[in-house]
Design a protein around this motif. Structure first.
Motif, PDB file in Angstrom:
ATOM      1  N   VAL A  90       0.849  -1.191   0.000  1.00 42.87           N
ATOM      2  CA  VAL A  90       0.000   0.000   0.000  1.00 42.87           C
ATOM      3  C   VAL A  90       0.888   1.246   0.000  1.00 42.87           C
ATOM      4  CG1 VAL A  90      -1.871   1.173   1.219  1.00 42.87           C
ATOM      5  CG2 VAL A  90      -1.633  -1.298   1.429  1.00 42.87           C
ATOM      6  N   GLU A  91       0.531   2.239  -0.816  1.00 46.48           N
ATOM      7  CA  GLU A  91       1.252   3.520  -0.843  1.00 46.48           C
ATOM      8  C   GLU A  91       0.715   4.407   0.279  1.00 46.48           C
ATOM      9  OE1 GLU A  91       3.801   4.823  -2.674  1.00 46.48           O
ATOM     10  OE2 GLU A  91       4.060   2.874  -3.622  1.00 46.48           O
ATOM     11  N   VAL A  92       1.442   4.455   1.397  1.00 47.86           N
ATOM     12  CA  VAL A  92       1.057   5.315   2.527  1.00 47.86           C
ATOM     13  C   VAL A  92       2.302   5.977   3.093  1.00 47.86           C
ATOM     14  CG1 VAL A  92      -1.036   4.071   3.204  1.00 47.86           C
ATOM     15  CG2 VAL A  92       1.164   3.325   4.092  1.00 47.86           C
ATOM     16  N   TYR A  93       2.121   7.151   3.678  1.00 44.91           N
ATOM     17  CA  TYR A  93       3.218   7.891   4.293  1.00 44.91           C
ATOM     18  C   TYR A  93       4.391   8.069   3.332  1.00 44.91           C
ATOM     19  CZ  TYR A  93       0.521   6.165   8.284  1.00 44.91           C
ATOM     20  OH  TYR A  93      -0.495   5.833   9.140  1.00 44.91           O
ATOM     21  N   GLY A  94       4.117   8.168   2.045  1.00 47.78           N
ATOM     22  CA  GLY A  94       5.158   8.389   1.053  1.00 47.78           C
ATOM     23  C   GLY A  94       6.020   7.171   0.761  1.00 47.78           C
ATOM     24  N   ALA A  95       5.546   5.981   1.156  1.00 48.68           N
ATOM     25  CA  ALA A  95       6.324   4.756   0.910  1.00 48.68           C
ATOM     26  C   ALA A  95       5.386   3.603   0.614  1.00 48.68           C
ATOM     27  CB  ALA A  95       7.182   4.433   2.127  1.00 48.68           C
ATOM     28  N   ALA A  96       5.907   2.570  -0.021  1.00 46.79           N
ATOM     29  CA  ALA A  96       5.131   1.348  -0.256  1.00 46.79           C
ATOM     30  C   ALA A  96       5.344   0.431   0.946  1.00 46.79           C
ATOM     31  CB  ALA A  96       5.599   0.671  -1.532  1.00 46.79           C
TER      32      ALA A  96
ATOM     33  N   VAL B 243      -7.531   4.279   4.735  1.00 53.77           N
ATOM     34  CA  VAL B 243      -8.586   3.399   4.225  1.00 53.77           C
ATOM     35  C   VAL B 243      -8.644   3.455   2.691  1.00 53.77           C
ATOM     36  CG1 VAL B 243     -11.070   2.952   4.184  1.00 53.77           C
ATOM     37  CG2 VAL B 243      -9.944   3.497   6.353  1.00 53.77           C
ATOM     38  N   GLY B 244      -8.604   4.674   2.115  1.00 55.06           N
ATOM     39  CA  GLY B 244      -8.651   4.817   0.653  1.00 55.06           C
ATOM     40  C   GLY B 244      -7.495   4.122  -0.053  1.00 55.06           C
ATOM     41  N   PRO B 245      -6.238   4.399   0.353  1.00 53.92           N
ATOM     42  CA  PRO B 245      -5.105   3.727  -0.300  1.00 53.92           C
ATOM     43  C   PRO B 245      -5.147   2.198  -0.154  1.00 53.92           C
ATOM     44  CG  PRO B 245      -4.331   5.634   0.934  1.00 53.92           C
ATOM     45  CD  PRO B 245      -5.796   5.479   1.245  1.00 53.92           C
ATOM     46  N   VAL B 246      -5.616   1.688   1.002  1.00 49.15           N
ATOM     47  CA  VAL B 246      -5.703   0.232   1.199  1.00 49.15           C
ATOM     48  C   VAL B 246      -6.751  -0.341   0.242  1.00 49.15           C
ATOM     49  CG1 VAL B 246      -6.421  -1.573   2.810  1.00 49.15           C
ATOM     50  CG2 VAL B 246      -4.864   0.225   3.580  1.00 49.15           C
ATOM     51  N   ASP B 247      -7.913   0.315   0.149  1.00 48.89           N
ATOM     52  CA  ASP B 247      -8.980  -0.110  -0.766  1.00 48.89           C
ATOM     53  C   ASP B 247      -8.438  -0.173  -2.193  1.00 48.89           C
ATOM     54  OD1 ASP B 247     -11.189   0.431  -2.764  1.00 48.89           O
ATOM     55  OD2 ASP B 247     -12.425   0.240  -0.963  1.00 48.89           O
ATOM     56  N   LYS B 248      -7.746   0.897  -2.605  1.00 44.16           N
ATOM     57  CA  LYS B 248      -7.191   0.979  -3.966  1.00 44.16           C
ATOM     58  C   LYS B 248      -6.172  -0.144  -4.215  1.00 44.16           C
ATOM     59  CE  LYS B 248      -4.575   4.066  -6.978  1.00 44.16           C
ATOM     60  NZ  LYS B 248      -3.652   5.168  -6.995  1.00 44.16           N
ATOM     61  N   ALA B 249      -5.300  -0.391  -3.227  1.00 44.52           N
ATOM     62  CA  ALA B 249      -4.266  -1.430  -3.379  1.00 44.52           C
ATOM     63  C   ALA B 249      -4.902  -2.814  -3.539  1.00 44.52           C
ATOM     64  CB  ALA B 249      -3.324  -1.413  -2.178  1.00 44.52           C
TER      65      ALA B 249
END
Length: 185
Positions: free
Chosen positions: A42-48, A75-81
């Motif tokens: 997941v792309e979060v906090y500027g990192a995968a 939640v959004g980035p996790v859903d997208k991943a």
């Protein structure tokens, strides 16, 4: 490069097979398994980041996965991943929890999973070939250092090639068994 170490090469090649078995373990045939989501980043906090480092994954029912996202903003980035992972899962958001119903395996879905198994197998073959290349490089380096002669280097190269062939054979056997299981044969 370190000196030639056959035991290290064997350990690393066995690791490639184990990683493949772990990846294939996530390709369930119609049952929910938390391992299914292990390859997702997941792309979060500027990192995968691996999904299991931003959420708790559970299987509350045989045909449902639950992903409890720790930080509401993720939640959004996790859903997208999850949607873009090629697993055919469509998350249903419920606050910070994503529910993932596991769809019945249609013939098309089975073929997709078998194709994914093939991709995992190729990744494992590449890993085994990289270990082989490292071994061959260290043999040439050792020969240049004068640790042994050309005949011994060639003998060791033959050992490394046999180990590689054996490992790729194991990878193919594990993959074929999983593809048969997925395709219901």
């Amino acid at each position: 490069m370190a000196a030639y170490d056959k035991a290290d090469l064997e350990r690393r090649m066995a690791g490639a097979v184990e990683a493949l078995k772990h990846d294939l373990g996530g390709l369930r045939t119609g049952r929910a398994s938390t391992v299914l989501l292990d390859p997702i980043t997941v792309e979060v906090y500027g990192a995968a980041m691996p999904l299991n480092q931003v959420a708790t994954i559970s299987a509350p029912e045989p045909r449902m996965l639950s992903v409890q996202v720790w930080d509401k903003s993720n939640v959004g980035p996790v859903d997208k991943a999850i949607r873009s992972a090629g697993l055919g899962l469509n998350p249903i958001a419920d606050g910070q929890t994503l529910r993932l119903p596991i769809p019945d395996l249609t013939e098309e879905r089975r073929k997709e999973l078998a194709k994914l198994a093939g991709q995992y197998a190729e990744k494992a073959r590449v890993a085994a070939r990289n270990v082989r290349r490292d071994g061959m490089d260290s043999l040439k380096t050792d020969e240049k250092k004068g640790l042994f002669g050309e005949d011994e280097r060639k003998r060791h190269e033959t050992e490394v090639q046999k180990l590689t062939d054996s490992t790729i054979g194991d990878i193919d056997a594990v993959t074929q068994a999983k593809e048969k299981e997925i395709l219901g044969q």
